[in-house]
Design an enzyme around this catalytic site. Structure first.
Site: not given
Length: 271
Positions: A17, A19
């Site tokens: 991922d 953020d």
């Protein structure tokens, strides 16, 4: 009798991922200061977006809120020139995002690459942020939310939303194309909305997890990692070669704030 020929090892992927997993902030909120400084957004727009990001962060993963934000951003994007949106983010990306990258993430990515694994960034953010960050990291490829483009402009329709269950869908499709056995693959994320992705790989990891993911990871016995040290990529990772592939897919629900703010400012100037 000739010995039996051994088949090459099956490729392995490590899905990351973006953020709060690779970078220590929201990739959207990170663009507020330079865009405000350059006059591309006004202070009210910057504060409104910052507040929205803060509420989202404090409230934790909430599919309903995220969906509403996705719909709002998608509507605002309609008619924007894709090349112009991409240019503004790329011009400020290194100064804005580079210092936010976790040293622990760079070390983990380097470890996977040294082991011969493909590194893949999966994010609900769009091409304007995901593809350049993937390039800086030397990632093998990336997948993000894809907005429909008509004649070089966003139509306002979403072709693929790389969020929640769809991250697991993307991982499965990549496995089919590149021959990964997902049981041998790794995944790293901070959000409970990515549990479907974590559940399809053999080596799931929670990174700086929200409350729901921490609870689920503990119940499942998944490793929980703490990334706490942002560091400049320039001091950690050499410039990737021209052969690096970054397949970013459009502006998404949490798409780069640079795209949103640029479009709003551009519309105001054209009135």
């Amino acid at each position: 009798m000739a010995p039996p020929s051994s088949s090459p090892p099956q490729p392995v992927a490590a899905f990351f991922d973006l953020d709060k997993t690779i970078i220590a902030s929201s990739s959207a909120l990170a663009f507020s200061k330079p865009l405000l400084r350059e006059g591309l957004i006004n202070r009210r727009a910057a504060l409104r977006s910052a507040y929205a990001q803060l509420v989202f962060s404090l409230a934790g993963a909430d599919a309903g809120k995220t969906e509403r934000m996705r719909a709002e951003v998608s509507a605002l994007c309609a008619g924007w020139d894709v090349a112009q949106v991409s240019a503004i983010v790329r011009e400020t990306l290194h100064d804005v995002v580079d210092p936010l990258v976790y040293v622990e993430a760079t070390e983990l990515i380097a470890k996977h690459k040294a082991a011969g694994h493909d590194v893949i960034v999966l994010s609900a953010t769009g091409e304007e942020v995901v593809a350049p960050v993937a390039e800086m990291l030397g990632a093998t490829r990336s997948v993000a939310t894809r907005m429909q483009i008509v004649d070089g402009r966003y139509s306002g329709q979403v072709d693929f939303y790389c969020y929640g269950e769809n991250k697991a869908v993307a991982a499965k499709e990549l496995a089919s194309v590149y021959g990964y056995d997902l049981a041998d693959c790794h995944a790293y994320t901070d959000s409970s909305t990515d549990i479907p992705l974590l559940e399809v790989v053999g080596h799931p990891h929670a990174v700086n997890p929200d409350r729901a993911l921490r609870r689920h990871a503990t119940e499942q016995g998944w490793p929980v990692l703490a990334f706490v040290n942002p560091v400049s990529l320039r001091s950690r990772i050499p410039t990737p070669s021209a052969g690096v592939v970054a397949v970013g897919l459009g502006v998404g629900a949490m798409a780069a704030a640079g795209a949103t703010w640029y479009g709003l400012s551009r519309r105001k100037r054209e009135k």
